[in-house]
Design an enzyme around this catalytic site. Structure first.
Site, short mmCIF file in Angstrom:
data_model
loop_
_atom_site.label_atom_id
_atom_site.label_comp_id
_atom_site.label_asym_id
_atom_site.label_seq_id
_atom_site.Cartn_x
_atom_site.Cartn_y
_atom_site.Cartn_z
CG ASP A 53 5.38 -3.65 -4.95
OD1 ASP A 53 5.96 -4.73 -5.14
OD2 ASP A 53 5.95 -2.68 -4.42
NE ARG A 82 4.47 7.99 -8.63
CZ ARG A 82 4.98 6.89 -8.07
NH1 ARG A 82 6.24 6.55 -8.30
NH2 ARG A 82 4.27 6.14 -7.27
CE LYS A 107 8.38 7.25 -4.65
NZ LYS A 107 8.91 6.63 -5.88
N GLY A 159 2.66 3.72 1.41
CA GLY A 159 3.18 3.96 2.75
C GLY A 159 3.72 5.38 2.90
N GLY A 211 0.84 -1.21 0.00
CA GLY A 211 0.00 0.00 0.00
C GLY A 211 0.86 1.25 0.00
P1 AMP Z 1 9.11 1.00 -3.16
O1 AMP Z 1 10.38 0.31 -2.86
O2 AMP Z 1 9.22 2.49 -3.30
O3 AMP Z 1 8.37 0.38 -4.30
O4 AMP Z 1 8.19 0.82 -1.85
C1 AMP Z 1 7.80 -0.43 -1.34
C2 AMP Z 1 6.80 -0.23 -0.23
O5 AMP Z 1 7.41 0.41 0.89
C3 AMP Z 1 5.58 0.62 -0.59
O6 AMP Z 1 4.47 0.11 0.07
C4 AMP Z 1 5.98 1.98 -0.06
O7 AMP Z 1 4.85 2.78 0.19
C5 AMP Z 1 6.70 1.60 1.22
N1 AMP Z 1 7.66 2.63 1.66
C6 AMP Z 1 8.82 2.97 1.08
N2 AMP Z 1 9.44 3.95 1.76
C7 AMP Z 1 8.64 4.26 2.81
C8 AMP Z 1 8.71 5.20 3.90
N3 AMP Z 1 9.74 6.03 4.03
N4 AMP Z 1 7.69 5.22 4.77
C9 AMP Z 1 6.64 4.39 4.65
N5 AMP Z 1 6.52 3.49 3.66
C10 AMP Z 1 7.50 3.41 2.74
MG MG Z 2 6.78 0.72 -5.21
#
Ligand code: AMP
Ligand code: MG
Length: 487
Positions: A252, A176, A113, A92, A90
């Site tokens: 995802d 974005r 973001k 995050g 989700g």
């Molecule tokens: P990504 O590697 O950007 O595709 O993110 C993978 C997951 O980790 C997604 O659900 C993001 O929303 C969550 N995520 C990445 N960085 C953060 C953060 N700093 N705080 C909360 N959730 C995060």
């Molecule tokens: Mg992602």
């Protein structure tokens, strides 16, 4: 809610989906928003008033401190296979502001973001650092310039707050723009945690938004699968044509629209080697350059599994239909890939031996560690003294065969050259150039290096004089280039 007439024209269809697909969520206001980069031409395409967005209010909107009229901020639910392991994820650290209806009648997602915690944040702080957000801005805009379907970057705002990573870093919010943020992982979420009617609502939504043409078919969900296979195969082929490594092709991070999304540890290759991996966490090379087509197929199989209940009432029949569609993936990918490689070599028709001729060139490039982009550029402009590989006997023989091959096709030599010009970029966002631009921006607050890089990357097929200094590969280094997940 703040009234903000900067051209916002929202209609938020995603928020009309069943409630399991999102949680209403406002961005968390930041201390001191400062607009540091802003995409004027994209704003115009979206019907936004560039001046209003450059104002203090504009920065407040781009930071999530002010919410424009008509927006309905929410965090999206999704799941995903991360390096093969299935997890609930989700948004995050992202919030969907809403869907902007553009003057051209398009519907696009506007998403923050780095805008603070959400119910899907798990242990994270919901924030993003300025370096990774500027990096996403540069690479996504470069991809757009290269003609590759991608999410776009509208703006980056510094938050005036520090975030805690290995060190303290300035925080930032990236705005974005995407055809949508529907992911393979959204379907996995629906299949695992939703009822069949939720899954159907999601699939109908995806069809309506991205594949309206399949509504007329007998089995629209099977057609959706086939169309997605075709779009993703086409996308990954395009990545290979320009030497792009996504780096984290988790389910995802694969869209239903067929756009490239989630620029984290991505990077472009200099020397050609299919085994190239830049990401520090990709220890087994799952997402290596040459493995991307295979992973695309793996991810599409996860998509097909998710929609099985929609394909047929009988499970065995559903599996058969899915397998039938997935069995086409490899050929569909090959066709896209070959078409693009032929164009890179000026081939305007098809000959049976083309595939071998292309493979021979790539093998030689790998063996002699030739620069991928510059090899094709030099072939385009017949600069045969440019590349070490070109001095070898095996290349001379290959070159003769290639010339003979081009000689057999109808059409002027000029047309073949034109095709090569527009299929082989002069510039790509080379790692050392991206690092240099980020360093100037983040360390010194000097955005001129990045602005200049963005300018040459905006039209990579121009082959202009000002681009020539950006064509130089990095100096040889003992240590391989490493990228990190941009959190
Ligand atoms: P990504 O590697 O950007 O595709 O993110 C993978 C997951 O980790 C997604 O659900 C993001 O929303 C969550 N995520 C990445 N960085 C953060 C953060 N700093 N705080 C909360 N959730 C995060
Ligand atoms: Mg992602």
């Amino acid at each position: 809610m703040q009234n903000n007439h900067a051209g916002w024209n929202f209609d938020n269809s995603y928020s009309r989906l069943p409630g399991i697909f999102y949680k209403n969520q406002l961005p968390t206001p930041v201390r001191e928003p400062k607009l540091i980069i802003y995409n004027v031409s994209l704003a115009a395409t979206l019907g936004l008033d560039a001046n209003a967005l450059k104002s203090k209010d504009g920065a407040a909107v781009m930071a999530g401190n002010q919410i424009p009229e008509g927006a309905e901020p929410l965090a999206q639910a999704y799941a995903g296979h991360q390096f093969g392991h299935f997890t609930m994820l989700g948004d995050g650290r992202a919030v969907l502001l809403g869907e902007q209806l553009t003057p051209q009648g398009e519907r696009v997602d506007i998403q923050y973001k780095g805008s603070g915690r959400t119910p899907y944040s798990r242990g994270g702080d919901g924030r993003a650092g300025i370096g990774p957000m500027l990096r996403e801005y540069i690479i996504s805009e470069a991809m757009h310039g290269l003609g590759i379907p991608t999410t776009r970057s509208l703006a980056v705002v510094e938050t005036g707050e520090e975030i805690i990573r290995e060190t303290m870093l300035p925080g930032a919010v990236l705005t974005r723009v995407a055809a949508s943020h529907l992911r393979v992982g959204t379907f996995q979420y629906a299949a695992n945690w939703g009822k069949e009617e939720d899954l159907r609502a999601l699939a109908d939504y995806a069809v309506e938004r991205h594949y309206p043409e399949v509504k007329a078919s007998d089995n629209r969900y099977l057609s959706l699968l086939k169309e997605l296979i075709n779009r993703q195969a086409g996308l990954i082929a395009k990545w290979l044509h320009v030497g792009f490594i996504h780096g984290v092709m988790n389910t995802d991070n694969m869209t239903i629209s067929g756009e490239t999304i989630d620029y984290g540890p991505c990077a472009f290759i200099d020397t050609y080697d299919p085994a190239t991996v830049f990401s520090s966490i990709d220890r087994d090379g799952r997402y290596a350059f040459g493995n991307q087509p295979y992973i695309g197929g793996w991810n599409l199989t996860r998509f097909a599994e998710s929609i099985l209940p929609l394909l047929h009432d009988d499970e065995d029949e559903a599996v058969k239909l899915a397998e039938g569609a997935l069995s086409e993936y490899s050929d569909v990918f090959q066709a896209h890939w070959l078409a693009g490689m032929r164009a890179k070599l000026g081939m305007m028709n098809e000959e049976a031996e083309d595939k071998t001729l292309i493979a021979d060139l790539l093998n030689m490039m790998q063996k002699h560690r030739a620069d991928y982009t510059n090899t094709f550029r030099a072939l385009t402009f017949d600069q045969l003294e440019e590349i070490d590989l070109f001095k070898t006997e095996e290349f001379t023989q290959w070159h003769e065969k290639w010339q003979a091959r081009l000689g057999r096709q109808e059409g002027a030599k000029d047309a073949a050259h034109e095709l090569m010009r527009k299929s082989n970029p002069a510039v790509i966002p080379r790692n050392h150039r991206v690092e240099e631009a980020l360093e100037a921006a983040v360390e010194k607050g000097d955005y001129s290096v990045m602005e200049k890089l963005l300018k040459v990357l905006s039209d990579p097929y121009a082959h202009s004089e000002e681009q020539s200094e950006f064509c130089t590969p990095p100096a040889p280094s003992k240590l391989p280039y490493r990228t990190y997940c941009g959190t």
